[in-house]
Design a protein around this motif. Structure first.
Motif, PDB file in Angstrom:
ATOM      1  N   ILE A 112       0.827  -1.203   0.000  1.00  9.82           N
ATOM      2  CA  ILE A 112       0.000   0.000   0.000  1.00  9.82           C
ATOM      3  C   ILE A 112       0.865   1.257   0.000  1.00  9.82           C
ATOM      4  O   ILE A 112       0.561   2.237  -0.701  1.00  9.82           O
ATOM      5  CB  ILE A 112      -0.954  -0.005   1.208  1.00  9.82           C
ATOM      6  N   ALA A 113       1.957   1.244   0.770  1.00 13.45           N
ATOM      7  CA  ALA A 113       2.863   2.403   0.787  1.00 13.45           C
ATOM      8  C   ALA A 113       3.408   2.687  -0.608  1.00 13.45           C
ATOM      9  O   ALA A 113       3.472   3.845  -1.049  1.00 13.45           O
ATOM     10  CB  ALA A 113       3.997   2.156   1.775  1.00 13.45           C
ATOM     11  N   LEU A 114       3.794   1.637  -1.333  1.00  9.62           N
ATOM     12  CA  LEU A 114       4.336   1.804  -2.685  1.00  9.62           C
ATOM     13  C   LEU A 114       3.270   2.291  -3.660  1.00  9.62           C
ATOM     14  O   LEU A 114       3.537   3.138  -4.519  1.00  9.62           O
ATOM     15  CB  LEU A 114       4.934   0.485  -3.174  1.00  9.62           C
ATOM     16  N   LYS A 115       2.055   1.766  -3.532  1.00 10.42           N
ATOM     17  CA  LYS A 115       0.984   2.185  -4.449  1.00 10.42           C
ATOM     18  C   LYS A 115       0.603   3.645  -4.219  1.00 10.42           C
ATOM     19  O   LYS A 115       0.336   4.383  -5.173  1.00 10.42           O
ATOM     20  CB  LYS A 115      -0.220   1.267  -4.291  1.00 10.42           C
ATOM     21  N   LEU A 116       0.565   4.062  -2.968  1.00  7.48           N
ATOM     22  CA  LEU A 116       0.281   5.462  -2.678  1.00  7.48           C
ATOM     23  C   LEU A 116       1.413   6.352  -3.196  1.00  7.48           C
ATOM     24  O   LEU A 116       1.172   7.423  -3.765  1.00  7.48           O
ATOM     25  CB  LEU A 116       0.093   5.668  -1.174  1.00  7.48           C
ATOM     26  N   TYR A 117       2.647   5.886  -3.025  1.00  9.05           N
ATOM     27  CA  TYR A 117       3.804   6.635  -3.507  1.00  9.05           C
ATOM     28  C   TYR A 117       3.742   6.825  -5.024  1.00  9.05           C
ATOM     29  O   TYR A 117       4.138   7.865  -5.556  1.00  9.05           O
ATOM     30  CB  TYR A 117       5.089   5.890  -3.123  1.00  9.05           C
TER      31      TYR A 117
END
Length: 364
Positions: A112-117
């Motif tokens: 999720i952190a990568l997708k938001l980034y």
């Protein structure tokens, strides 16, 4: 088209009730800015909660591994060792457990952190914050997520502090979509997806009353009403599901939520209440067989371009026990752009003004 204006604080306020984590949510540290794009709404919810996870430390658990080693670790995997003839090189296959952070809980957080980034419209400030968060997951594998991934999670006293953050991750995952730009993501507008928000608003209102009303009230979700019909095949009659049923010694309240961008309809240039909603509420009131005071409430969130409404009507309904019975029908809007304390007061006032005033004085 009318839209709903819901600040980030209030988004988390609503979900804290849905997830039964009212006392676990820190609303004071959230930015009060309500002009974020969809990606930044999700990012703010994610960032503020994952900070608490990182403060406590990444959850670790024993992971079963099988590897070819030069020395014994755990148990020898004789079958693999013999089949692959590793002894000639002085190695053996071993089955062993390692206590590490590379588990499904942290794999979800990293995803999720990568997708938001990589969101196409994420702000530079949130992009920087997410980059710092991703750094903590260097030892965690990246996995693809689907809805079934979240069903595999099993919480215990060691990882319970992950619950709220992972519920937010599930929310984000369910509302993502690929951007036309390669490697980028976009997110559905959380508060303008009527189908999604209708169920969220309905469940939030039920959970709110279940939590905030005192013990003299009983609150039920989606209670089923039977038709007061005689003769004919009852199996052919559809069930009537009420969103929320609130009952006390003195009163029975049927509360139905409607998440519409328009709570009035236009007929020949005249604005009127939506007739289908009225017919539905009358059907409930005519079939509930309450012996005490009876009230029906139709509750709508207030789109910020429209004026609020709070209308109350007296009606006659049919009761099998009392014949013709008096009932009250209310049409009320709730402004989700207000401060969450004001929202709490307004929701309580709809049901019980005295209780609302009491809780307001306790908070002041």
């Amino acid at each position: 088209m009318n839209k709903f204006k819901v600040p980030i604080k209030n988004a988390l306020f609503m979900y804290s009730y849905i997830w039964d984590k009212v006392n676990s949510v820190d609303l004071t540290s959230l930015d009060s800015n309500d002009d974020f794009k969809s990606s930044d709404i999700y990012a703010e919810l994610f960032i503020i909660n994952i900070k608490k996870v990182l403060l406590k430390g990444l959850y670790k658990e024993y992971i079963n591994k099988n590897d070819c080693l030069r020395s014994l670790k755990g148990r020898i995997d004789f079958k693999s060792t013999l089949d692959k003839q590793t002894l000639v090189n002085g190695k053996i296959y071993c089955d062993f457990d390692e206590f590490e952070e590379n588990n499904i809980f942290n794999q979800i957080l990293k995803n999720i952190a990568l997708k938001l980034y990589k969101a196409s419209d994420i702000s530079k400030e949130n992009k920087k914050k997410l980059n710092n968060i991703i750094f903590h997951f260097n030892k965690v594998d990246y996995i693809e997520l689907d809805k079934s991934t979240f069903k595999k999670l099993k919480f215990n006293r060691m990882n319970d502090y992950y619950f709220l953050t992972l519920k937010i991750c599930e929310l984000i995952n369910n509302n993502q979509m690929l951007s036309e730009e390669t490697g980028k993501y976009e997110f559905f507008d959380l508060f303008n997806d009527d189908k999604n928000m209708n169920s969220i608003f309905e469940l939030f209102v039920n959970k709110f009353y279940n939590y905030e009303l005192d013990k003299k009230y009983k609150v039920k979700y989606q209670s089923v009403l039977k038709w007061n019909f005689e003769g004919g095949n009852n199996e052919l009659l559809p069930d009537m599901k009420m969103d929320t049923l609130i009952s006390s010694k003195d009163e029975t309240i049927i509360l139905d939520t409607k998440y519409y961008k328009e709570y009035l309809s236009t007929n020949y240039d005249k604005k009127t209440l939506i007739s289908a909603n009225m017919y539905q509420m009358l059907a409930y009131l005519n079939n509930i067989n309450a012996t005490n005071n009876l009230r029906g409430i139709l509750l709508y969130p207030l789109p910020f371009e429209l004026d609020p409404i709070n209308e109350s009507y007296n009606a006659k309904v049919v009761s099998n026990k009392d014949g013709i019975k008096d009932a009250k029908i209310q049409f009320v809007t709730i402004d989700l752009s207000k401060n969450w304390k004001e929202i709490s007061y307004d929701l309580l006032s709809i049901v019980d003004v005295e209780l609302a005033e009491k809780k307001k004085s306790e908070l002041s």
